[in-house]
Design an enzyme around this catalytic site. Structure first.
Site, PDB file in Angstrom:
ATOM      1  N   GLY B  27       7.957  22.624 -34.721  1.00  0.00           N
ATOM      2  CA  GLY B  27       9.533  21.859 -35.255  1.00  0.00           C
ATOM      3  C   GLY B  27      10.286  22.141 -33.924  1.00  0.00           C
ATOM      4  CG  ASN B  28      11.068  19.233 -31.825  1.00  0.00           C
ATOM      5  OD1 ASN B  28      11.830  18.181 -32.009  1.00  0.00           O
ATOM      6  ND2 ASN B  28       9.702  19.124 -32.037  1.00  0.00           N
ATOM      7  CB  SER B  44       7.043  21.419 -24.962  1.00  0.00           C
ATOM      8  OG  SER B  44       5.858  21.309 -25.580  1.00  0.00           O
ATOM      9  N   GLY B  45       6.197  24.166 -27.071  1.00  0.00           N
ATOM     10  CA  GLY B  45       5.430  25.011 -27.200  1.00  0.00           C
ATOM     11  C   GLY B  45       5.993  26.693 -26.958  1.00  0.00           C
ATOM     12  CB  SER B  73      10.399  19.188 -27.857  1.00  0.00           C
ATOM     13  OG  SER B  73       9.930  18.496 -28.645  1.00  0.00           O
ATOM     14  CB  SER B  74       5.611  17.112 -26.879  1.00  0.00           C
ATOM     15  OG  SER B  74       5.372  17.434 -28.253  1.00  0.00           O
ATOM     16  CG  ASP B  75       7.913  15.736 -31.215  1.00  0.00           C
ATOM     17  OD1 ASP B  75       7.093  14.678 -31.374  1.00  0.00           O
ATOM     18  OD2 ASP B  75       7.773  16.914 -31.588  1.00  0.00           O
ATOM     19  CG  HIS B  95       9.737  16.480 -35.503  1.00  0.00           C
ATOM     20  ND1 HIS B  95       9.471  15.650 -36.585  1.00  0.00           N
ATOM     21  CD2 HIS B  95       8.641  16.747 -34.706  1.00  0.00           C
ATOM     22  CE1 HIS B  95       7.968  15.720 -36.395  1.00  0.00           C
ATOM     23  NE2 HIS B  95       7.724  16.364 -35.268  1.00  0.00           N
ATOM     24  CG  HIS B  97       4.697  18.912 -38.247  1.00  0.00           C
ATOM     25  ND1 HIS B  97       3.431  18.311 -37.859  1.00  0.00           N
ATOM     26  CD2 HIS B  97       5.305  18.447 -37.205  1.00  0.00           C
ATOM     27  CE1 HIS B  97       3.461  17.720 -37.027  1.00  0.00           C
ATOM     28  NE2 HIS B  97       4.696  17.611 -36.482  1.00  0.00           N
ATOM     29  CG  ASP B 120      24.155  16.226 -55.425  1.00  0.00           C
ATOM     30  OD1 ASP B 120      25.175  15.728 -56.210  1.00  0.00           O
ATOM     31  OD2 ASP B 120      23.956  17.509 -55.899  1.00  0.00           O
ATOM     32  CG  HIS B 171       4.338  12.734 -36.885  1.00  0.00           C
ATOM     33  ND1 HIS B 171       4.664  11.870 -35.564  1.00  0.00           N
ATOM     34  CD2 HIS B 171       4.751  13.983 -36.810  1.00  0.00           C
ATOM     35  CE1 HIS B 171       5.095  13.256 -34.675  1.00  0.00           C
ATOM     36  NE2 HIS B 171       5.150  14.401 -35.420  1.00  0.00           N
ATOM     37  CE1 TYR B 229      28.758  20.718 -54.523  1.00  0.00           C
ATOM     38  CE2 TYR B 229      29.156  20.585 -52.100  1.00  0.00           C
ATOM     39  CZ  TYR B 229      28.492  21.091 -53.273  1.00  0.00           C
ATOM     40  OH  TYR B 229      27.997  22.036 -53.087  1.00  0.00           O
TER      41      TYR B 229
END
Lengths: 232, 232, 232, 232
Positions: B27-28, B44-45, B73-75, B95, B97, B120, B171, B229
């Site tokens: 995730g990132n 990344s990584g 990040s690769s994204d 992002h 997974h 909501d 994905h 709210y």
């Protein structure tokens, strides 16, 4: 002389309960030194909280204990076979009975590649080796488990350098990698992918496998010659 | 100059493992400053426990690294496209997974709106963008992922200011919000809603979508002009 | 005089919440001393965080309180029956309403033996005792629950020394062992096996039971005369 | 003057994240003093880690804020209606969007009584109130939710003193009890029972409801005139 692999095996074993991959003694990790022709492995049936680096048993690639007073893991010969036959690429082996990976192994199905989480690690379905024939079970069972794993790779034309995980039918997952830490990492990934795959089929029983272009892309961005994932 | 977004991105990334949304580096999160035209994003990584604010990489909205020695990040390009095209409303992108969100993405189905927990946050099914065409995959993949997200919003007539989450088919989820913290919040909500939706279908395969009057009511009490709210 | 079993029972009860097997007071463990003809058991309805060794109630094998001011667990007579009739092999009994074990008990099905995780503990399906007849329910219910458990073992020809766990139909699991700690261990194993069995059927509704050769092998390597699991 | 109920409401609210029943602000608990005709309730949209006893808002049984600068929970009127109409027996009310309870509410099904875990708390299926009619939704929604709950009890002939939990269709569970702590306890029980019920149907789609003799027995041993559960 063996301290480095004992340390590596110890640390890797201690990761298993932290990652939620084992309860009690449901798993074992080993770390090999191919130059010395030995590996360090968890002693059998000892709780993780009682482990220490010096308790890791040193075993050669034929499964003979070289150093240590405790009995090595009952799965030791499976580890030995993989180190002996697959060689230097395999620096660590991990075996767990993690919940979802084990359920897929019990169901005797390969885990279908449904998404990029899976493709980031391997481009094929995670193979499930069919149950062993009775003759081998009655013989040198754990030794044969090593061949059972190698057989399914040969039959499916898979490369153990690219697919670092397998399900042993009716049993549970084995994973490996350059180091013991990487083998454990792969076990956690397999467990996550196994859970997502079951959920995917529950959400959509007709869910298609990942298309080839995406499989290639995700694998290559992490593992290909022009990989751009992680720090190099 | 970039410390404020590095801090925001760092804090937001560190929330991911605490919320159970990621293992390892799955995730990132990024935090943007639209006046400066840049965002801070996870390298990344790199494992979460090794992150620090100064390790966050500064990137412009075309994906060029502006500051930092680590690879982003690769994204990164997906984040960049959303900031560039959707503008100031989007101050953070996340992002992951996460397990249930990813399973829905793998199943290539929108998440149906079954209850007020979902309403909501948004009044429509959470959209799932169809898998990318092969030509784009082979090209600038992460850049195209940004357009894949924008395309599904345009096709379905959705407003990214009102629907702050999407599944990328095969994905995993992307979410966004006014801040990086809000983007992470939305990822956790999406994961909870994704799990409840699967369970709902398992309990009652004929479960109806939420009726329109309830959709409107719940959304308006949180987001409408007369919202009541939270503290204002 | 009873301190050793109070300590054992206390420690074993405190493991239940740590292992995720209970919330609130959904479980109880006892530890017996067969020479003294008594066991120590959790007091009824007391939260785990308020327990201490001296609060464990001492009860004889007919269910009479021998020492202690608190009322013993409402399931006390079930424990008593098992100690009285099964004798010295049973040094500890554990009862929980753990999630997956209870769901199998509610479904009134035996848990099929699908893999080696199960076979490491027992060679047969985990039996589910059918619901009690109404006459017994209205009578001495918890006392009859003990006979309900013994009956299913007799009817299925099972040996309580080899199968240390049972589901009571519509109710929940009971487990036992040489010590209270082993009884708790068995409850955690049952819960893990129960979860894996459901997942196995979900992944493959035609999943076959484990073949006999593997059942024998795994059980014997842990429990047979030539066992080679653990340290001896 | 209101410190005792503020303390009770604060403690009860803080239990929700510990018990895994909420993320972010997905729940609220109140504690009433029927002599004073008021209750203390969580402020709206405030994170649990930022709560303190003095932040609990004091509201009367018509939903008017009596003391406090923060806006009370958006569900306040639902709590008020239950206190006003059901009276002194109800000392605390709890509302969460817990995962399994909410999924049953979204599926619009009562939770069937499958086992003794359920029967230890109530002798009937946990009722699910049908979705509200549009006219009420557009009106005083949270006020009507209170009547929606009371209506399903009247229609099904249930007694709120014996059944302390309900699902509001398409929405989520509400529970109550003599104290705020007991209301929270009931929410955790409902969540456990909701999960077990789904699993039971998955293991055996033909699983029968618990037979009446067992329902009566378990309920009476905990709640009947000759109850022998807990310390008295």
């Amino acid at each position: 002389m063996y301290e480095h692999i004992q340390q590596a095996a110890y640390k890797a074993n201690m990761e298993l309960p932290k990652l939620g991959l084992v309860i009690f003694t449901f798993g074992n990790v080993s770390a090999a030194d191919h130059d010395l022709g030995v590996f360090a492995i968890k002693p059998s049936g000892v709780a993780y909280e009682e482990l220490s680096p010096e308790k890791m048993v040193i075993v050669d690639f034929d499964g003979n204990t070289i150093q240590g007073t405790l009995r090595p893991s009952s799965d030791t010969k499976t580890h030995a076979v993989l180190y002996k036959h697959w060689g230097k690429t395999v620096g660590g082996v991990c075996h767990t009975h993690s919940t979802y990976g084990t359920a897929w192994a019990q169901s005797q199905r390969d885990i279908p590649i449904f998404g990029t989480t899976h493709a980031d690690y391997t481009t094929v379905d995670i193979p499930c080796a069919p149950p062993m024939i009775d003759e081998y079970i009655k013989g040198d069972y754990e030794y044969q488990t090593g061949f059972q794993i190698m057989d399914v790779f040969r039959e499916k034309g898979l490369d153990y350098k690219e697919v670092e995980m397998v399900l042993v039918g009716n049993h549970a997952p084995f994973t490996w990698g350059k180091t013991a830490a990487k083998a454990v990492h792969n076990s956690a990934v397999l467990e996550a992918v196994a859970k997502m795959a079951l959920l995917t089929e529950q959400i959509n029983p007709q869910a298609p496998r990942l298309k080839q272009a995406l499989i290639n892309k995700h694998y290559e961005r992490k593992h290909g010659p022009d990989s751009y994932y992680g720090q190099s």
